[in-house]
Write an enzyme that holds these catalytic residues in place. Structure first.
Site, mmCIF file in Angstrom:
data_model
loop_
_atom_site.group_PDB
_atom_site.id
_atom_site.type_symbol
_atom_site.label_atom_id
_atom_site.label_comp_id
_atom_site.label_asym_id
_atom_site.label_seq_id
_atom_site.Cartn_x
_atom_site.Cartn_y
_atom_site.Cartn_z
ATOM 1 C CE LYS A 1 38.012 36.867 37.900
ATOM 2 N NZ LYS A 1 39.208 37.774 37.803
ATOM 3 C CG ASN B 1 28.311 43.642 53.707
ATOM 4 O OD1 ASN B 1 27.890 42.395 54.004
ATOM 5 N ND2 ASN B 1 27.676 44.311 52.712
ATOM 6 N N GLY B 2 32.112 43.303 56.322
ATOM 7 C CA GLY B 2 33.177 43.971 56.654
ATOM 8 C C GLY B 2 33.920 42.635 57.418
ATOM 9 C CD1 TRP C 1 33.995 36.864 50.467
ATOM 10 C CD2 TRP C 1 33.222 36.338 48.526
ATOM 11 N NE1 TRP C 1 34.933 36.463 49.670
ATOM 12 C CE2 TRP C 1 34.593 36.185 48.461
ATOM 13 C CE3 TRP C 1 32.420 35.862 47.444
ATOM 14 C CZ2 TRP C 1 35.131 35.624 47.237
ATOM 15 C CZ3 TRP C 1 32.917 35.516 46.245
ATOM 16 C CH2 TRP C 1 34.430 35.395 46.278
ATOM 17 C CD GLU D 1 49.338 40.688 36.343
ATOM 18 O OE1 GLU D 1 48.024 40.932 36.123
ATOM 19 O OE2 GLU D 1 49.820 39.596 35.872
ATOM 20 C CD GLU E 1 44.702 38.419 31.492
ATOM 21 O OE1 GLU E 1 44.575 37.232 31.740
ATOM 22 O OE2 GLU E 1 45.023 39.272 32.076
ATOM 23 C CG HIS F 1 71.505 38.147 26.578
ATOM 24 N ND1 HIS F 1 72.258 37.494 26.513
ATOM 25 C CD2 HIS F 1 71.715 39.245 27.595
ATOM 26 C CE1 HIS F 1 73.298 37.875 27.431
ATOM 27 N NE2 HIS F 1 72.687 38.946 28.025
ATOM 28 N NE ARG G 1 27.898 43.838 47.526
ATOM 29 C CZ ARG G 1 28.527 45.122 47.752
ATOM 30 N NH1 ARG G 1 28.410 46.127 47.004
ATOM 31 N NH2 ARG G 1 29.312 45.318 48.964
ATOM 32 C CE LYS H 1 45.309 41.523 34.571
ATOM 33 N NZ LYS H 1 46.147 40.429 34.345
ATOM 34 C CB CYS I 1 28.612 40.620 52.171
ATOM 35 S SG CYS I 1 29.950 39.575 52.770
#
Length: 618
Positions: free
Chosen positions: A613, A102-103, A76, A490, A497, A513, A27, A494, A2
Site C-alpha cells: 500500500k 467524526n467529521g 484520524w 491511471e 495492478e 507513432h 477505518r 489499475k 475515525c
C-alpha cells in the site's frame, strides 16, 4: 475515518468500548480514548498510537467494573497533531459533558473565538472541542435540546455522541454527512448502543437504525428515540436486520475494500472540498486554503510537481489546470527519477509533493532535495503528521479517510479535488480568472460529486457486462487526449495492478507513432471521449482503431450517438457543462472495469501480488 462507540446499560462498559473500537480499527486511526460516568463524575483516558496503549492505561487505572455508561473514539487526525491532548473524548469547561466526533467543523475557528470571548477555556487544537463548549453554553437541564441548539450553529460534517454526568443512563447522538448507526436490541436486555459503523455492534445485536442527515437519537436502557435536528420533532424509524459476519461488516457489506472505496468517492470528494469553499455575502464563491498563504508570499515563477504512481497521474491532470487557469509553467516529475537528477530549483519554485500516505520514500527524498535548494514545499497528502506533512512548508490534507485496498481509488479522486481547489486558489491570487468563472468551476466540481452517487451503480453494471466478454484478453490499450491522457494512464495502471493484464495508456495523438501496430481483433481499446475541444480528434483515433478491427470500449457523454455507433461497448457519463473537472468523473468507470475484470479472473483484488500500500523503501 475515525471510530465511535457509545454504550449505556448493565455491562461493564470499558471492555465493551475497547472491543468495539478494535472492530473499527480497519477505518484507520492515530490516537484513541474513552470516557465514562461514575460516582465521581466523568472519567477519561486517552493515548497516542494504537489501542494497546489505551488498554494499558485502563489496566493501570483499575477502573471499577460497575461503570456501565461510556463513549470511546479512535481518531484520524485532521485538526491538530495526533497527541493525547487532541485525542477524543473532549470535555467542556465544567468537565461534566463529554463528546466524541467524526467529521470536520468548517466554522470552528469563528465559533472558538466567540466562545473564548465568552470565557470558555480550550485545552486542545481540535475542531471537536468546540462542540463540548457549545453544548455547555446551551445546556439548561435538557441535554438533547442543548445538543440540538449547539449543532444548529455548526457548519460542516459530524457524527457525534454526547454524555452528561447528570444523566448517567443517557447518550445523545446526531449526524450530518458522517455515518452513525444505533443498535436495536432484539433479546429484551435493557441497554443502548451506538457506533460509527456496524462491526462495533454485531456482538450485541443484528438490528440497526441508520441515522439520516440532521437526525438525532436519544439512547438509553429503553427503546431508542429519534428526532429531527432542525425541528425537534420526534421521528418513527424502523430497524434493519443485518446478517453480515464481522469481516464483511468491516467492508460495509462489499465483497472487497477496493469496491467499498470506489463507492466512497462521492463523499471523499465532498469531504476534501468542504471547508475550502466559502461564500461572501451569500453571493461570491471562492476558494480558501487556510495555512498556505504565508508560504506563497514569495514570488513563484514555476511549479514542479513530485509524485509516484497514481499520485503522479493526479499531478499530470493538475498541470493542465494550473497552466490554463493560473498561467504557470508546470513540470510534473516522477519522484523516483527526480531525486537522482541535477534538476535546478530555487526560491522562486513551488514544489508540490503528492502522496496518499505521506511516507512514500522516493517522494520524500525528492522533496528534501528540492528543499535544500530553497524551493517552497507544499504537500498534498491524506495523513496528518506523516513525514511529508512534517517536511512541507504547507499542506493541503485530503479527507479520503483510510484506504485499505492496495490499488488507489478514492485517494486519487481526493487528490484531484485538492489540486483542483489549489488551481482555482492560485488563479484567484493571480487574478487570471473572473470570480464568475471560479464560481462556475466550483459548482461543476460539486455537481460531479453528486452525479457520482447516481451513476456508480450504472457504471458498475456496465463493467460487469464488459468484463464477462473481455476478462481473458492479454493486452489492453487506453487512449485519452488533453485532460483525459493522465486518466488513460491511471486506468491502465489499475488494470495492471489488480488483474495482471498488460495494459498501456497513451496520448491518443501518439497512436500513429507506434501503438496502432498492436491493434487487431484481439485488442480492446478503451477510449475516453467527453465532448470537449479535442473530441473530434479522439473520435478519429477510434475510427482508425475500429478500421483495424480493434474492440472499442468508449466512455462518453450519454447523448453522444455517434460515439455509441463507433463503439462495441459504450459506458455513458452524464452531460458535462464544464469539462475541466471531467477527470474526477471519467476515472471511476475505469476503476470499476479493472475491478470486475480482476474478480472475473479470480485475482486477490485487495492484496495484489508483489505490491504494498505504501512504498516506504526504495
Amino acid at each position: 475515518m475515525c471510530g465511535i462507540v457509545g454504550y449505556t446499560g448493565n455491562r461493564p462498559v470499558l471492555p465493551l468500548l475497547i472491543e468495539g473500537l478494535k472492530r473499527l480499527e480497519y477505518r484507520g486511526y492515530d490516537s484513541a480514548g474513552v470516557a465514562w460516568i461514575d460516582k465521581n463524575g466523568i472519567g477519561r483516558l486517552k493515548s497516542e498510537g494504537r489501542l494497546e496503549n489505551l488498554e494499558k492505561l485502563i489496566a493501570t487505572a483499575q477502573a471499577p467494573s460497575t461503570i456501565t455508561t461510556g463513549i470511546g473514539h479512535t481518531r484520524w487526525a485532521t485538526h491538530g497533531e495526533p497527541t493525547s491532548a487532541n485525542a477524543h473524548p473532549h470535555v467542556d469547561c465544567t468537565g461534566e459533558i463529554a463528546v466524541v466526533h467524526n467529521g470536520i467543523i468548517e466554522n470552528y475557528r469563528s465559533l472558538k473565538q466567540q466562545l473564548i470571548s465568552e470565557g470558555h477555556h480550550f485545552t486542545s487544537e481540535t475542531d471537536t472541542e468546540v462542540l463540548a463548549h457549545l453544548i455547555e453554553k446551551h445546556l439548561n437541564n435538557d441535554l438533547p435540546e442543548a445538543v440540538r441548539l449547539a449543532l444548529a450553529t455548526v457548519e460542516g460534517s459530524f457524527a457525534v455522541t454526547v454524555m452528561w454526568q447528570k444523566c448517567p443512563g443517557m447518550l445523545v447522538a446526531a449526524k450530518r454527512h458522517s455515518p452513525l448507526v444505533v443498535g436495536a436490541s432484539t433479546n429484551g436486555t435493557h441497554e443502548g448502543i451506538v457506533a460509527s459503523d456496524i462491526p462495533a455492534l454485531l456482538a450485541y445485536t443484528k438490528e440497526f437504525v441508520f441515522l439520516e442527515d440532521d437526525e438525532m437519537a436519544i439512547i438509553s436502557v429503553d427503546k431508542p428515540r429519534f428526532f429531527s435536528l432542525s425541528s425537534g420533532k420526534e421521528l418513527q424509524k424502523d430497524p434493519m436486520k443485518i446478517s453480515w459476519d464481522a469481516e464483511m461488516a468491516q467492508r460495509g457489506g462489499y465483497p472487497h475494500f477496493m469496491l467499498k472505496e470506489i463507492y466512497e468517492q462521492p463523499q471523499a470528494i465532498v469531504n476534501t472540498a468542504r471547508g475550502r469553499i466559502s461564500a461572501e455575502d451569500g453571493k461570491a464563491i471562492c476558494i480558501e486554503l487556510a495555512g498556505i498563504e504565508e508560504s506563497l508570499k514569495k514570488k513563484i515563477k514555476k511549479i514542479v510537481i513530485l509524485a509516484c504512481g497514481t499520485s503522479w497521474h493526479a499531478g499530470l491532470v493538475a498541470r493542465y489546470w494550473l497552466e490554463k487557469w493560473a498561467g504557470f509553467a508546470v513540470e510534473v516529475e516522477l519522484a523516483s527519477e527526480f531525486r537522482y537528477r541535477q534538476y535546478p530549483v530555487d526560491s522562486s519554485t513551488l514544489v508540490i509533493s503528492i502522496s496518499q500516505s505521506g511516507e512514500t520514500a522516493d517522494t520524500l527524498a525528492a522533496m528534501k532535495m528540492a528543499k535544500k535548494q530553497n524551493a517552497t514545499i507544499m504537500a498534498i497528502c491524506n495523513v496528518l503528521g506523516s513525514a511529508i506533512y512534517r517536511g512541507a512548508d504547507a499542506t493541503i490534507l485530503t479527507h479520503a479517510g483510510p484506504e485499505i485496498g492496495v490499488a488507489s481509488t478514492k485517494a486519487f479522486t481526493s487528490q484531484l479535488t485538492a489540486l483542483y481547489c489549489f488551481g482555482l486558489y492560485m488563479a484567484q491570487l493571480r487574478k487570471t480568472l473572473s470570480s464568475q468563472k471560479c464560481k462556475q468551476l466550483i459548482h461543476a466540481l460539486l455537481s460531479i460529486a453528486f452525479d457520482l452517487e447516481k451513476w456508480l451503480p450504472i457504471w458498475h453494471e456496465k463493467a460487469r457486462l464488459i468484463s464477462d466478454v473481455l476478462y481473458d484478453r492479454r493486452d489492453f490499450l487506453y487512449l485519452g487526449r488533453n485532460l483525459q491522457f493522465p486518466v488513460a494512464l491511471e486506468g491502465a495502471l489499475k488494470l495492471k495492478e489488480i488483474s495482471y493484464i498488460h495494459a498501456e495508456g497513451y496520448a491518443a495523438g501518439e497512436m500513429k507513432h507506434g501503438p496502432i501496430a498492436m491493434i487487431d481483433k484481439n485488442m480492446p481499446l478503451v477510449a475516453l471521449c467527453p465532448m470537449d475541444h479535442v473530441y473530434e480528434k479522439i473520435l478519429s483515433n477510434i475510427q482508425e482503431a475500429r478500421a483495424r478491427k480493434g474492440i472499442i470500449v468508449a466512455i462518453g457523454e450519454e447523448q453522444d450517438e455517434e460515439l455509441q455507433r463507433a463503439s462495441h461497448f459504450f459506458i455513458p457519463i452524464p452531460r458535462l457543462v464544464n469539462h475541466d473537472c471531467a477527470p474526477v468523473m471519467t476515472v471511476v468507470p475505469l476503476q470499476l472495469l479493472a475491478y470486475e475484470i480482476a474478480v472475473a479472473r479470480g485475482c486477490d483484488v485487495d492484496k495484489p501480488r508483489n505490491l504494498a500500500k505504501s512504498v516506504t523503501v526504495e
